[in-house]
Design a protein around this motif. Sequence first.
Motif, short mmCIF file in Angstrom:
data_model
loop_
_atom_site.label_atom_id
_atom_site.label_comp_id
_atom_site.label_asym_id
_atom_site.label_seq_id
_atom_site.Cartn_x
_atom_site.Cartn_y
_atom_site.Cartn_z
N LEU A 130 0.86 -1.18 0.00
CA LEU A 130 0.00 0.00 0.00
C LEU A 130 0.90 1.23 0.00
O LEU A 130 1.70 1.41 0.93
CB LEU A 130 -0.90 0.04 1.25
CG LEU A 130 -1.97 -1.03 1.41
CD1 LEU A 130 -2.83 -0.72 2.64
CD2 LEU A 130 -2.85 -1.16 0.17
N ALA A 131 0.79 2.06 -1.05
CA ALA A 131 1.56 3.30 -1.14
C ALA A 131 0.64 4.44 -0.70
O ALA A 131 -0.33 4.77 -1.39
CB ALA A 131 2.04 3.50 -2.57
N LEU A 132 0.95 5.03 0.46
CA LEU A 132 0.00 5.89 1.15
C LEU A 132 0.14 7.38 0.84
O LEU A 132 -0.17 8.23 1.67
CB LEU A 132 0.12 5.66 2.67
CG LEU A 132 -0.19 4.22 3.13
CD1 LEU A 132 0.16 4.03 4.60
CD2 LEU A 132 -1.65 3.87 2.87
N GLY A 133 0.61 7.70 -0.37
CA GLY A 133 0.60 9.10 -0.81
C GLY A 133 1.92 9.82 -0.63
O GLY A 133 2.82 9.37 0.07
N ASP A 134 1.99 11.00 -1.24
CA ASP A 134 3.24 11.75 -1.43
C ASP A 134 4.25 10.84 -2.12
O ASP A 134 5.33 10.55 -1.63
CB ASP A 134 3.77 12.33 -0.12
CG ASP A 134 2.99 13.58 0.29
OD1 ASP A 134 2.06 13.97 -0.45
OD2 ASP A 134 3.29 14.16 1.34
N ASN A 135 3.80 10.41 -3.31
CA ASN A 135 4.56 9.45 -4.10
C ASN A 135 5.70 10.12 -4.86
O ASN A 135 6.66 9.44 -5.23
CB ASN A 135 3.62 8.74 -5.08
CG ASN A 135 2.37 8.22 -4.39
OD1 ASN A 135 2.44 7.67 -3.29
ND2 ASN A 135 1.21 8.43 -5.00
N PHE A 136 5.56 11.44 -5.10
CA PHE A 136 6.62 12.17 -5.81
C PHE A 136 6.74 13.58 -5.22
O PHE A 136 5.82 14.39 -5.36
CB PHE A 136 6.31 12.25 -7.32
CG PHE A 136 6.19 10.89 -7.95
CD1 PHE A 136 7.31 10.16 -8.30
CD2 PHE A 136 4.94 10.32 -8.17
CE1 PHE A 136 7.20 8.89 -8.86
CE2 PHE A 136 4.81 9.06 -8.73
CZ PHE A 136 5.95 8.34 -9.07
N VAL A 175 5.45 -6.91 -6.79
CA VAL A 175 4.07 -7.30 -6.46
C VAL A 175 3.20 -6.08 -6.76
O VAL A 175 3.73 -4.98 -6.98
CB VAL A 175 3.94 -7.72 -4.98
CG1 VAL A 175 4.73 -8.99 -4.70
CG2 VAL A 175 4.41 -6.59 -4.06
N PRO A 176 1.88 -6.21 -6.77
CA PRO A 176 1.05 -5.02 -6.99
C PRO A 176 1.31 -3.94 -5.93
O PRO A 176 1.41 -4.24 -4.74
CB PRO A 176 -0.38 -5.56 -6.87
CG PRO A 176 -0.26 -7.00 -7.23
CD PRO A 176 1.07 -7.44 -6.69
N TRP A 177 1.43 -2.71 -6.38
CA TRP A 177 1.49 -1.54 -5.50
C TRP A 177 0.16 -0.81 -5.67
O TRP A 177 -0.12 -0.28 -6.74
CB TRP A 177 2.65 -0.61 -5.88
CG TRP A 177 4.00 -1.10 -5.45
CD1 TRP A 177 4.58 -2.30 -5.74
CD2 TRP A 177 4.94 -0.39 -4.62
NE1 TRP A 177 5.82 -2.39 -5.16
CE2 TRP A 177 6.08 -1.23 -4.47
CE3 TRP A 177 4.94 0.87 -4.01
CZ2 TRP A 177 7.19 -0.86 -3.73
CZ3 TRP A 177 6.06 1.25 -3.27
CH2 TRP A 177 7.16 0.40 -3.14
N TYR A 178 -0.65 -0.80 -4.61
CA TYR A 178 -1.93 -0.09 -4.64
C TYR A 178 -1.69 1.32 -4.11
O TYR A 178 -1.24 1.51 -2.99
CB TYR A 178 -2.97 -0.83 -3.82
CG TYR A 178 -3.30 -2.18 -4.41
CD1 TYR A 178 -3.98 -2.28 -5.62
CD2 TYR A 178 -2.92 -3.36 -3.78
CE1 TYR A 178 -4.29 -3.52 -6.18
CE2 TYR A 178 -3.21 -4.61 -4.33
CZ TYR A 178 -3.89 -4.67 -5.53
OH TYR A 178 -4.17 -5.89 -6.09
N VAL A 179 -1.99 2.30 -4.96
CA VAL A 179 -1.53 3.68 -4.74
C VAL A 179 -2.70 4.60 -4.43
O VAL A 179 -3.79 4.46 -5.00
CB VAL A 179 -0.79 4.17 -6.01
CG1 VAL A 179 -0.21 5.58 -5.80
CG2 VAL A 179 0.32 3.20 -6.42
N LEU A 180 -2.46 5.56 -3.53
CA LEU A 180 -3.38 6.69 -3.37
C LEU A 180 -2.57 7.97 -3.38
O LEU A 180 -1.34 7.94 -3.29
CB LEU A 180 -4.23 6.53 -2.10
CG LEU A 180 -3.55 6.36 -0.74
CD1 LEU A 180 -3.06 7.68 -0.17
CD2 LEU A 180 -4.53 5.73 0.26
N ALA A 181 -3.26 9.11 -3.52
CA ALA A 181 -2.56 10.38 -3.70
C ALA A 181 -2.46 11.16 -2.39
O ALA A 181 -3.37 11.16 -1.57
CB ALA A 181 -3.29 11.22 -4.75
N GLY A 182 -1.32 11.85 -2.24
CA GLY A 182 -1.11 12.75 -1.10
C GLY A 182 -1.15 14.20 -1.55
O GLY A 182 -1.37 14.50 -2.72
N ASN A 183 -0.92 15.12 -0.59
CA ASN A 183 -0.99 16.54 -0.92
C ASN A 183 0.07 16.96 -1.95
O ASN A 183 -0.21 17.77 -2.84
CB ASN A 183 -0.88 17.40 0.34
CG ASN A 183 0.31 17.02 1.21
OD1 ASN A 183 0.45 15.87 1.63
ND2 ASN A 183 1.18 17.97 1.50
#
Length: 348
Positions: free
Chosen positions: A92-98, A126-134
């Motif tokens: 789970l990638a919890l945002g502020d990805n870049f 493996v799958p990375w399920y991503v959401l967006a941060g500020n």
Amino acid sequence: MRSEGGESGSTGAHMMALALLAILSAAVSVTHCYPATFQDLGESGRNRTSIRFLAVGDWGGLPYPPYVTAVQKTTAHEMSKVAEQMGVDFVLALGDNFYYKGVDSVDSPRFQETFESVYTAKSLRVPWYVLAGNHDHAGNVKAQIEYSQRSDRWRFPSYYYELNFHIPNTGKTLTIIMLDTVMLCGNSDDFVDEKPRGPLSAVDANRQLVWLQERLARSQADFLLVAGHYPVWSVSEHGPTECLLQRLHPLLLKHNVTAYLCGHDHNLQYLEESGVGYVVSGAGNFLDPDVRHWNHVPEGSLKFFTGQASTLGGFVHAEVTESKLVLTFFQAKGTSLYRTVLSQRKFR
């Protein structure tokens, strides 16, 4: 003759309108049913009885060479070791990805520099399920969604979405609801410690909230997780998010959610309140030992905190079994710092 033709023409038009209405109402009922599609764990799910994943937030490198921080590299390395040793089905990638302003297009080299060429280990393929941060919302979030078509592991189907899993060989289920808390609450400027000032679009925020209420109300999952970027509770720099305390917190309690996972504050925290676990995993790229909101969370709720530079970063490993959710907090230096167990949902 002409009048007959007129009548049959109007009958035909009437029938067509009815048929169209039937199609539309069917479409509406389908959209409101949200049939649960289950993710496939593949071959690895055959011979075991749990689901395992990592949760990491605020991992998004730098917008200039070398495009990664020492913390990101060390954390990525430790994630790969833990994934190999303890097993991982997805991340789970919890945002502020870049950092610091997301990406501008699906062709941005940042996808390669900050993601693909950093998390290279086989155990993290493996799958990375991503959401967006500020910080992602400071750029083009749609481009991150589009990147799902370019990568075999980047899964970001829409701004907010639901994931359903069968826990192998148990008959139990896990649901994870991925939110866009920036769309819900508004953006914030980290550099002036600005709080979210309210959503850019009240319509979009309310649409997401209605969707969330429906998903929570009808969930029969044995383990129900909600994930977003902003924290509900945090003792660190950003502190509790007032908007989420008003709009999300009552829903977590009402629907007996197992845990809420987030990032935003650059450290690891675990809080528990009214049976709900609150996981802050924002130590993927920077570290912040700040505890200025120590007294702004419910008394006795904080169970664990670390943001020391000496840890070199961190993340959370989760394992969902037939009867419990085990959360283990890791520092990038290679040791687990804290472990806690949450039991499956009880339906009133």
